[in-house]
Enzyme design. Structure first.
Site: not given
Length: 398
Positions: A258, A292
């Protein structure tokens, strides 16, 4: 004579029109309603705009859907006018206005939007900044309905009032994030914080980040993650401007989970810097890395830009043939990401079962010229003082 009847409140889900900040009417939907001493307020979502622009408005701004005979040509054009779109807050590094790893499947998306449809915190105060929030964040129930939340910018302790923050700051002499300072170059510093060691700080960081990230889902289970907080340093301390997180151990070779640049610091290249920083960590680990998945649209734009610059810089300086595997080893970028990037640049061909890089110096220079202006802030790898997590002793909880 009987008293005049009060107007009937608008209903949830009703589609109406609302006076926009530029004075024009825009289609909207009533998401929530609350009563006040002066009548009703409505939480509205503007059709065709990001949810971050949803807001509470008074009934005086709400108009029936029946517009005048026809909308003006000017109004129709404004709907698609880039100048109007530019009124939305600028995207972060991944733009992660949305998180780099962000998109949800349709069913999860509907469930997520239903649960987070109304912003619970309207503003935060962080250091010298007062920042309007964009999205709902699951703060503890006691803080759920605060109009403004006040943070200590160094340890992210939050309180409900400015007076409470001042009292807290008088007792607290911390002037930087917790954890280890692993990078310092000029006024830029990066701290590594272990989610298992500084749990409260990392949880508060996630709650703060969720106010600006629509699809972030990590809030409290921070133990498996490391957090890298980028700061601007001056005589008063190290002030947080951006961060990214990564798993301590990732079977998929993810080097970033993130990423967020705080709104006052966006459009300064900090998101790009942190993407590059995540790859420097991968090099130190002797691994290739990748963000990710799935990537949001804005996340893909940011990463594709970074990958393009790095790969083209290598191709420009390299003499002779070079393979995809060699590019991966030199850049720490996963081979799949290299292939997709070179395909997007039309610099690769598939011939006799193999990918062949086909590029001329002129083409490389043309692409690099477009990328160079976006890459002003560079990571100086010589200033990175860091040992990969798997080579350290297990941390002791505090």
């Amino acid at each position: 004579m009987s008293a005049p009847s009060s107007p009937q409140p608008y209903q949830l889900g009703q589609r109406l029109r609302c006076v926009w900040r530029d004075g024009e009417l825009r289609d909207c939907e009533i998401i929530e309603r609350r009563s006040t001493d002066d009548g009703f307020q409505y939480y509205v979502h503007y059709s065709g705009f990001n949810r971050r622009l949803d807001e509470w408005v008074g009934s005086e701004r709400i108009k029936p859907l029946e517009a005048p005979a026809s909308r003006t040509v000017r109004e129709k054009k404004r709907k698609l006018d880039p100048a109007v779109k530019a009124q939305t807050p600028p995207p972060s590094a991944n733009a992660h206005d949305d998180s780099a790893a962000g998109e949800l499947d349709a069913a999860t998306q509907r469930e997520h939007e239903a649960a987070t449809r109304v912003k619970n915190i309207n503003k935060i105060v962080l250091g010298k900044w007062e920042i309007n929030t964009w999205y709902f964040s699951p703060f503890p129930k006691d803080y759920a309905d605060c109009d403004t939340l006040y943070f200590c910018e160094f340890d992210l302790h939050f309180v409900k009032s400015h007076a409470a923050l001042e009292r807290y700051l008088r007792r607290n002499d911390v002037a930087h994030p917790p954890g280890d300072e692993i990078y310092r170059c000029a006024n830029i510093s990066v701290f590594e914080i272990d989610g298992a060691v500084c749990k409260t700080y990392c949880q508060n960081l996630c709650l703060l980040a969720k106010l600006f990230l629509d699809h972030k889902t990590l809030y409290y289970d921070v133990d498996p993650f490391l957090f890298y907080v980028m700061t601007e340093c001056d005589d008063h301390g190290c002030h947080p401007v951006a961060y990214f997180s990564k798993e301590k151990r990732s079977a998929e070779e993810y080097n970033l989970a993130c990423i967020l640049t705080l709104p006052p610091y966006q459009r300064k290249g900090y998101g790009r810097f942190l993407i590059a920083f995540s790859y420097e960590l991968s090099r130190k680990e002797g691994k290739v890395g990748t963000p990710e998945r799935p990537l949001s649209d804005l996340g893909m734009v940011s990463y594709r830009s970074y990958w393009s610059y790095v790969l083209l810089s290598i191709l420009q300086s390299h003499r002779g043939a070079i393979s995809i595997k060699q590019l991966s080893e030199m850049s720490a970028i996963k081979m799949d990401d290299i292939v997709s990037t070179l395909h997007a640049l039309s610099l690769i061909k598939y011939w006799k079962g193999q990918h062949m890089i086909s590029v001329s110096p002129r083409i490389i220079q043309e692409h690099l010229s477009a990328e160079t202006s976006r890459n002003a802030l560079q990571v100086d790898a010589s200033k990175l003082q860091w040992i990969p997590h798997h080579l350290r002793e297990a941390p002791r909880s505090t």
